[in-house]
Design a protein around this motif. Structure first.
Motif, PDB file in Angstrom:
ATOM      1  N   GLU A  87       0.224   8.346  26.249  1.00  0.00           N
ATOM      2  CA  GLU A  87       0.722   7.890  24.978  1.00  0.00           C
ATOM      3  C   GLU A  87      -0.358   6.989  24.389  1.00  0.00           C
ATOM      4  N   PHE A  88      -1.035   7.343  23.374  1.00  0.00           N
ATOM      5  CA  PHE A  88      -1.859   6.711  22.828  1.00  0.00           C
ATOM      6  C   PHE A  88      -1.288   5.971  21.466  1.00  0.00           C
ATOM      7  N   SER A  89      -1.592   4.613  21.290  1.00  0.00           N
ATOM      8  CA  SER A  89      -1.091   3.836  20.120  1.00  0.00           C
ATOM      9  C   SER A  89      -2.006   2.747  19.774  1.00  0.00           C
ATOM     10  N   ILE A  90      -2.018   2.274  18.490  1.00  0.00           N
ATOM     11  CA  ILE A  90      -2.965   1.331  18.004  1.00  0.00           C
ATOM     12  C   ILE A  90      -2.144  -0.213  18.411  1.00  0.00           C
ATOM     13  N   GLY A  91      -2.753  -0.990  19.106  1.00  0.00           N
ATOM     14  CA  GLY A  91      -2.325  -2.147  19.537  1.00  0.00           C
ATOM     15  C   GLY A  91      -3.055  -3.031  20.181  1.00  0.00           C
TER      16      GLY A  91
ATOM     17  N   GLY B  22      -2.064   4.131  26.645  1.00  0.00           N
ATOM     18  CA  GLY B  22      -3.569   3.420  26.055  1.00  0.00           C
ATOM     19  C   GLY B  22      -3.456   2.831  24.612  1.00  0.00           C
ATOM     20  N   ILE B  23      -3.858   1.556  24.524  1.00  0.00           N
ATOM     21  CA  ILE B  23      -3.677   0.879  23.306  1.00  0.00           C
ATOM     22  C   ILE B  23      -5.233   0.500  22.829  1.00  0.00           C
ATOM     23  N   ASP B  24      -5.498   0.376  21.721  1.00  0.00           N
ATOM     24  CA  ASP B  24      -6.711  -0.113  20.913  1.00  0.00           C
ATOM     25  C   ASP B  24      -6.567  -0.474  19.656  1.00  0.00           C
ATOM     26  N   PRO B  25      -7.098  -1.461  19.096  1.00  0.00           N
ATOM     27  CA  PRO B  25      -6.878  -2.025  18.021  1.00  0.00           C
ATOM     28  C   PRO B  25      -7.628  -1.262  16.635  1.00  0.00           C
ATOM     29  N   ILE B  26      -8.443  -0.458  17.224  1.00  0.00           N
ATOM     30  CA  ILE B  26      -9.260   0.123  16.284  1.00  0.00           C
ATOM     31  C   ILE B  26      -8.717   1.508  16.162  1.00  0.00           C
ATOM     32  N   GLU B  27      -8.356   1.848  14.738  1.00  0.00           N
ATOM     33  CA  GLU B  27      -7.736   3.185  14.625  1.00  0.00           C
ATOM     34  C   GLU B  27      -8.445   4.388  14.735  1.00  0.00           C
ATOM     35  N   THR B  28      -9.792   4.315  14.305  1.00  0.00           N
ATOM     36  CA  THR B  28     -10.679   5.384  14.569  1.00  0.00           C
ATOM     37  C   THR B  28     -10.864   5.863  16.298  1.00  0.00           C
ATOM     38  N   MET B  29     -10.616   4.848  17.051  1.00  0.00           N
ATOM     39  CA  MET B  29     -10.792   4.944  18.489  1.00  0.00           C
ATOM     40  C   MET B  29      -9.621   5.801  19.020  1.00  0.00           C
ATOM     41  N   ILE B  30      -8.315   5.407  18.328  1.00  0.00           N
ATOM     42  CA  ILE B  30      -7.128   6.201  18.709  1.00  0.00           C
ATOM     43  C   ILE B  30      -6.932   7.523  18.169  1.00  0.00           C
ATOM     44  N   LYS B  31      -7.511   7.651  17.152  1.00  0.00           N
ATOM     45  CA  LYS B  31      -7.794   9.149  16.405  1.00  0.00           C
ATOM     46  C   LYS B  31      -8.376   9.995  17.394  1.00  0.00           C
TER      47      LYS B  31
ATOM     48  N   GLY C 268     -10.186   2.552  24.033  1.00  0.00           N
ATOM     49  CA  GLY C 268     -11.292   3.305  23.168  1.00  0.00           C
ATOM     50  C   GLY C 268     -11.099   4.471  22.802  1.00  0.00           C
ATOM     51  N   ILE C 269     -11.637   5.677  23.337  1.00  0.00           N
ATOM     52  CA  ILE C 269     -11.403   6.791  22.954  1.00  0.00           C
ATOM     53  C   ILE C 269     -10.656   7.560  24.180  1.00  0.00           C
ATOM     54  N   GLY C 270     -10.120   6.757  25.224  1.00  0.00           N
ATOM     55  CA  GLY C 270      -9.192   7.139  25.888  1.00  0.00           C
ATOM     56  C   GLY C 270      -9.765   7.918  27.218  1.00  0.00           C
ATOM     57  N   ALA C 271     -10.948   7.550  27.645  1.00  0.00           N
ATOM     58  CA  ALA C 271     -11.503   8.282  28.687  1.00  0.00           C
ATOM     59  C   ALA C 271     -11.013   7.941  30.100  1.00  0.00           C
ATOM     60  N   ALA C 272     -10.630   6.595  30.130  1.00  0.00           N
ATOM     61  CA  ALA C 272     -10.043   6.116  31.467  1.00  0.00           C
ATOM     62  C   ALA C 272      -8.454   6.594  31.594  1.00  0.00           C
ATOM     63  N   VAL C 273      -7.840   6.651  30.546  1.00  0.00           N
ATOM     64  CA  VAL C 273      -6.284   7.099  30.376  1.00  0.00           C
ATOM     65  C   VAL C 273      -6.310   8.458  30.806  1.00  0.00           C
ATOM     66  N   LYS C 274      -7.386   9.331  30.469  1.00  0.00           N
ATOM     67  CA  LYS C 274      -7.073  10.757  30.693  1.00  0.00           C
ATOM     68  C   LYS C 274      -7.520  10.890  32.351  1.00  0.00           C
ATOM     69  N   ILE C 275      -8.217  10.002  32.758  1.00  0.00           N
ATOM     70  CA  ILE C 275      -8.670  10.226  34.034  1.00  0.00           C
ATOM     71  C   ILE C 275      -7.400   9.749  34.958  1.00  0.00           C
ATOM     72  N   ALA C 276      -6.903   8.587  34.604  1.00  0.00           N
ATOM     73  CA  ALA C 276      -5.752   8.188  35.586  1.00  0.00           C
ATOM     74  C   ALA C 276      -4.564   9.072  35.307  1.00  0.00           C
ATOM     75  N   ALA C 277      -4.424   9.744  34.250  1.00  0.00           N
ATOM     76  CA  ALA C 277      -3.014  10.566  33.895  1.00  0.00           C
ATOM     77  C   ALA C 277      -2.969  11.670  34.939  1.00  0.00           C
TER      78      ALA C 277
END
Length: 202
Positions: free
Chosen positions: A97-101, A75-84, A56-65
């Motif tokens: 590192e965020f990427s579409i996936g 962090g990967i997500d198939p929705i480009e808007t979420m990654i942006k 999603g918008i990376g909330a868990a990623v940022k906490i874990a980091a």
């Protein structure tokens, strides 16, 4: 634009993932308590290499980091808007590192990470069997996989009918896919809670 009326009354799996609905979903659920609750309920070490599938918008990623400050968090997500949205507040020299996936085609090399999390996302995978195969591919030997779902109605994971509707279904599919040491625990904070399935790669 294909928007869906009365979004608050529908299941997220029914959303058409255009930019408008992605922005709405990010606003409503992007920083949901399930992200913090999941990260606080698993052990994260400073040198961990962790992947969040459907970040999603990376909330868990940022906490874990903040916890694996000597490691790396993908962090990967198939929705480009979420990654942006996820990348907006990202520091240039961070360990993120965020990427579409997608779960079915994880953009990482074999045996790259030692922990993978999926928070309210496995039910959205287009092919969960292929996704589980990909999880095993990118996990190191004895790497851990965590699946987190909101506590909604007993063992129902709250994402509608399907092959992964209940925790029992999820545990069964993990066993079929060859994961070991599968456990299920519930965690809560205030009035919110999660089902957390933990398993290990053979």
């Amino acid at each position: 634009m294909g928007s869906i009326p009365n979004k608050t009354k529908i299941n997220s799996s029914e959303l058409i993932w255009n930019e408008e609905n992605a922005l709405w979903y990010a606003d409503q659920y992007g920083n949901h308590i399930s992200n913090e609750l999941t990260i606080n309920s698993i052990t994260i070490d400073p040198n961990d290499i962790l992947l969040d599938i459907g970040c999603g918008i990376g909330a868990a990623v940022k906490i874990a980091a903040k916890r694996c400050n000597n490691g790396k968090v993908y962090g990967i997500d198939p929705i480009e808007t979420m990654i942006k949205i996820a990348k907006k507040d990202q520091l240039k020299n961070s360990n993120i590192e965020f990427s579409i996936g997608t779960a079915e085609d994880i953009p990482l090399q074999n045996e790259t990470v030692n922990k993978i999390i999926s928070i309210n996302s496995i039910h959205h995978w287009s092919d969960y069997k292929k996704g589980l195969s990909e999880v095993k591919r990118v996990l190191i030997s004895d790497g851990l996989f965590f699946i987190s779902s909101d506590i909604v109605n007993n063992n129902d994971c709250g994402h509608g009918p399907g092959p992964l509707q209940t925790n029992k279904d999820i545990v069964k599919e993990l066993d079929i896919a060859g994961f070991k040491d599968i456990t299920l625990r519930n965690y809560s904070l205030d009035d919110e809670g999660i089902h957390l399935v933990r398993c290990k790669k053979e």
